[in-house]
Design an enzyme around this catalytic site. Sequence first.
Site, PDB file in Angstrom:
ATOM      1  N   SER A 155       0.842  -1.194   0.000  1.00  0.00           N
ATOM      2  CA  SER A 155       0.000   0.000   0.000  1.00  0.00           C
ATOM      3  C   SER A 155       0.876   1.243   0.000  1.00  0.00           C
ATOM      4  O   SER A 155       1.970   1.248   0.594  1.00  0.00           O
ATOM      5  CB  SER A 155      -0.905   0.025   1.226  1.00  0.00           C
ATOM      6  OG  SER A 155      -1.595   1.254   1.335  1.00  0.00           O
ATOM      7  N   TYR A 168      -0.988  -0.424   9.920  1.00  0.00           N
ATOM      8  CA  TYR A 168      -1.176  -0.841   8.529  1.00  0.00           C
ATOM      9  C   TYR A 168       0.040  -0.467   7.678  1.00  0.00           C
ATOM     10  O   TYR A 168       0.529  -1.277   6.875  1.00  0.00           O
ATOM     11  CB  TYR A 168      -2.443  -0.181   8.003  1.00  0.00           C
ATOM     12  CG  TYR A 168      -2.824  -0.494   6.584  1.00  0.00           C
ATOM     13  CD1 TYR A 168      -3.285  -1.764   6.224  1.00  0.00           C
ATOM     14  CD2 TYR A 168      -2.758   0.489   5.601  1.00  0.00           C
ATOM     15  CE1 TYR A 168      -3.657  -2.039   4.921  1.00  0.00           C
ATOM     16  CE2 TYR A 168      -3.132   0.219   4.299  1.00  0.00           C
ATOM     17  CZ  TYR A 168      -3.579  -1.039   3.957  1.00  0.00           C
ATOM     18  OH  TYR A 168      -3.957  -1.307   2.666  1.00  0.00           O
ATOM     19  N   LYS A 172       2.484  -3.046   5.755  1.00  0.00           N
ATOM     20  CA  LYS A 172       2.537  -3.031   4.304  1.00  0.00           C
ATOM     21  C   LYS A 172       3.943  -2.753   3.772  1.00  0.00           C
ATOM     22  O   LYS A 172       4.333  -3.282   2.720  1.00  0.00           O
ATOM     23  CB  LYS A 172       1.549  -2.000   3.759  1.00  0.00           C
ATOM     24  CG  LYS A 172       0.095  -2.449   3.857  1.00  0.00           C
ATOM     25  CD  LYS A 172      -0.141  -3.778   3.161  1.00  0.00           C
ATOM     26  CE  LYS A 172      -1.602  -4.091   2.942  1.00  0.00           C
ATOM     27  NZ  LYS A 172      -1.809  -5.411   2.305  1.00  0.00           N
TER      28      LYS A 172
END
Length: 307
Positions: A155, A168, A172
Site C-alpha cells: 500500500s 497498517y 505493508k
Amino acid sequence: MLTTSGMLQDKVVVVTGAGNGIGRAIALAMAAQGAAVVVNDIGTGLTGDGLDDAPGQRVVQEIQAAGGRAVASKDSVAEASSAERIVQTAVDHFGRIDCVVNNAGILRDRIFHNMSVADWEAVMQVHLHGAFYMSRAAARHFKEQQSGALVHMTSTSGLIGNMGQANYAAAKLGIVALSKSIALDMERFNVRSNCISPFAWSRMTGSVPTDTPEKAARVEKLKQMTPEKIAPVAVYLASDAAKDVNAQVFAVRNNEIFLMSQPRPLRSVHRGEGWTPETVAEHAMPALRSSFVGVDRSSDVFTWDPV
C-alpha cells in the site's frame, strides 16, 4: 466467461481475502484465464470482527457458473497452521500450487498516540505475519517443482505514508521487504515474488472519511478505481509471461500502472576527518537538506484525478 486457453491454463492459484473487493476481482480474473482457484476468506468484517460464512463460497459459485474450477477455504492466514491448510487445500483438490496472492487484510485505524497494542498486533498478524505464513507454506511446493509466483498486496500507506495508519503502514512496508527477501532467496528455484500497491474502492477504502466537501469529492473519484482494474496485473504476475519479473513493486491506479521506486542512496557527504555533532549540523544536514523526503501522505504524491 472461462477462457479455455488463457494465460493461466492449468495453473493453480490461491487468493486470500477473496470473498470481496480486490480479492474477489482477482480470483474471478484468475479463473477466467484458466486457473483453478482456492478462494480463501474467513468472512470477517473490515476490523477482523463479525462473521459471514458465505463470501468465499459465493465467489466459488460465480467461477463454477462460468465453467471454471474453484474451491472455498475459510482458514485464517493469521496462524501458521491454518495457512498450511490453505495451501494444502490447493494441493488436495487440484494437485499442485503455482501462485499465492497475499491479499487478505484488515484495518484498525487510530491516530498514533491512541493506537492500542491490540490494534497493532491484529493488523500485523493478518497482513505481515499472514503474508509470511502463506508464502512459507507455498515455498516448499515451489522449491520441489522448481517454479512458483507470489503476489503480495502492499500500500502507498507504507510506501509513502498516511495518517492514522501506523499499524497498517508498517505491515505493508514490511511486506515489501519480505517480498524482496523471498525473491533473493528463491530465485534459484525459479520462484518470483512481486508486490502490487492497489488503488481501488473496496471495503478497505470505504472507511475513508467524508466529513468535508473536499474529502467527499475525493471519495467520489476513488470510486472510479474499481477492484477489477487491479486484477490484470495480478494475473500477469502469476503467469509464465512474467518469468523475468521479480522483486518489483507496482502500483495500479484506475488505468495507470506505475513501477514504484525502492530505497536507494539519494545523496552523500564525506568528511575525511570524520564527523562531530557540530559538523553534522553545520555541514552534513545543510548539504543534504535539498534532497530530504517530505512528510507526505499518499494523496500528496498522487494529486491528479484518476484517468
